[in-house]
Design an enzyme around this catalytic site. Sequence first.
Site, PDB file in Angstrom:
ATOM      1  N   ALA A  16      10.569   5.806   5.848  1.00 52.82           N
ATOM      2  CA  ALA A  16      11.153   7.138   6.029  1.00 52.82           C
ATOM      3  C   ALA A  16      10.155   8.148   6.587  1.00 52.82           C
ATOM      4  O   ALA A  16      10.395   9.342   6.563  1.00 52.82           O
ATOM      5  CB  ALA A  16      11.723   7.628   4.694  1.00 52.82           C
ATOM      6  N   GLY A  17       9.002   7.665   7.049  1.00 48.68           N
ATOM      7  CA  GLY A  17       8.026   8.553   7.682  1.00 48.68           C
ATOM      8  C   GLY A  17       7.022   9.144   6.714  1.00 48.68           C
ATOM      9  O   GLY A  17       6.233  10.009   7.088  1.00 48.68           O
ATOM     10  N   ASP A  69      -2.172   6.455   9.392  1.00 42.68           N
ATOM     11  CA  ASP A  69      -1.495   6.358   8.087  1.00 42.68           C
ATOM     12  C   ASP A  69      -2.428   5.758   7.032  1.00 42.68           C
ATOM     13  O   ASP A  69      -2.509   6.244   5.903  1.00 42.68           O
ATOM     14  CB  ASP A  69      -0.257   5.459   8.180  1.00 42.68           C
ATOM     15  CG  ASP A  69       0.863   6.072   8.992  1.00 42.68           C
ATOM     16  OD1 ASP A  69       0.593   6.878   9.884  1.00 42.68           O
ATOM     17  OD2 ASP A  69       2.030   5.709   8.737  1.00 42.68           O
TER      18      ASP A  69
HETATM   19  C1  MEV Z   1       4.087   5.880  11.946  1.00 38.39           C
HETATM   20  O1  MEV Z   1       3.953   6.413  10.614  1.00 38.39           O
HETATM   21  C2  MEV Z   1       3.223   6.652  12.894  1.00 38.39           C
HETATM   22  C3  MEV Z   1       3.199   6.139  14.330  1.00 38.39           C
HETATM   23  O2  MEV Z   1       2.346   7.021  15.069  1.00 38.39           O
HETATM   24  C4  MEV Z   1       2.668   4.727  14.409  1.00 38.39           C
HETATM   25  C5  MEV Z   1       1.189   4.631  14.055  1.00 38.39           C
HETATM   26  O3  MEV Z   1       0.443   5.602  14.195  1.00 38.39           O
HETATM   27  O4  MEV Z   1       0.760   3.528  13.685  1.00 38.39           O
HETATM   28  C6  MEV Z   1       4.579   6.186  14.964  1.00 38.39           C
END
Ligand code: MEV
Length: 340
Positions: free
Chosen positions: A115-116, A164
């Site tokens: 979900a981010g 992340d």
């Molecule tokens: C995913 O949380 C973030 C992205 O930038 C992918 C990544 O940085 O690995 C979409």
Amino acid sequence: MTVSSAPGKVYLFGEHAVVYGEPAVPCAIERRATVRVEARDDDHVRVSATDLSLDGFTVEYAGSTDDRPDVDVPASLVEAAMGYIDAAVEQARDAADAPDAGFDITVESEIPLGAGLGSSAAVTVAGIDAATRELGHAIPIEEIADRAYRAESNVQEGQASRADTFCSAVGGAVRVEGDDCRRIDAPDLPIVVGFDGGAGDTGELVAGVRALKEQYGFANDTIGTIGDIVRTGERYLDPDPEGPAATLDETERIEEIGRLMDFNHGLLESLGVSSRSLDSMVWAAREAGAHGAKLTGAGGGGCIAALDPTPETLTALRFTPGCEEAFRAELAADGVRRLE
Ligand code: MEV
């Protein structure tokens, strides 16, 4: 038994563009994944995830990582979650030089899957820390971050940045540009999260942006412009004492950060990674008077992050169709925590 926890995160700026070497600024939040690990006397791995939830979004399963758990979320999400746990186990075995180590693993998480909010990074970081310590081979935080990145990168077939995993390992606000990762100072940000109850497939979304970037020069320019937003935003987060942002008070700096988040959301939208529910939560936050709002993470569904010190955005999100949950997110000053 060894127990570690690690926080989730929201992106203030820079997701997706960070995959192509632009800087990004994620910020750890006090929503944690906790991983308990007990060594076995054989080489099996047994995983049980009692609660990968945020109210009403629960996964329950128990079995070896080869089994398919019985769940109420898409199988692809669960497979991805299992993949991260497998990859964390591999990293821990490698770090401790114990290729045949077996574990009983329990995962509890307050971070919804896909979900981010960095659920996979938090589970991977906490899992590597707990499993290495259980084998009597504690490793430094920088190595946990690096191994968690390698684990995540394997699962995402090389399409991952360090953002992340580094953020979850060290906590606080961080700046990531390629392999250059560090903590930065940030004001006390009034972050409000809105969650649509859904999720996006990070691999597919990253691949979609790559395809646009390859087909259209202006999509490539958009990625560069997101990098410019991040470079501008960090001046307001952690101002150079000689620079113009140093003359602003904290509220003015937060207002400017919000404005830049609005810009960033527009560009993510143009790269095709927003959704109707994410856009409607972003607009609800803006109309409620938030300083700014944007989707966070890979997009496609999941969460937005807004900045609002008043209760207005929280209230507005709770009444927004498509918003399943809204909460205020405290900055997590600690990354991985060693609990037992
Ligand atoms: C995913 O949380 C973030 C992205 O930038 C992918 C990544 O940085 O690995 C979409």
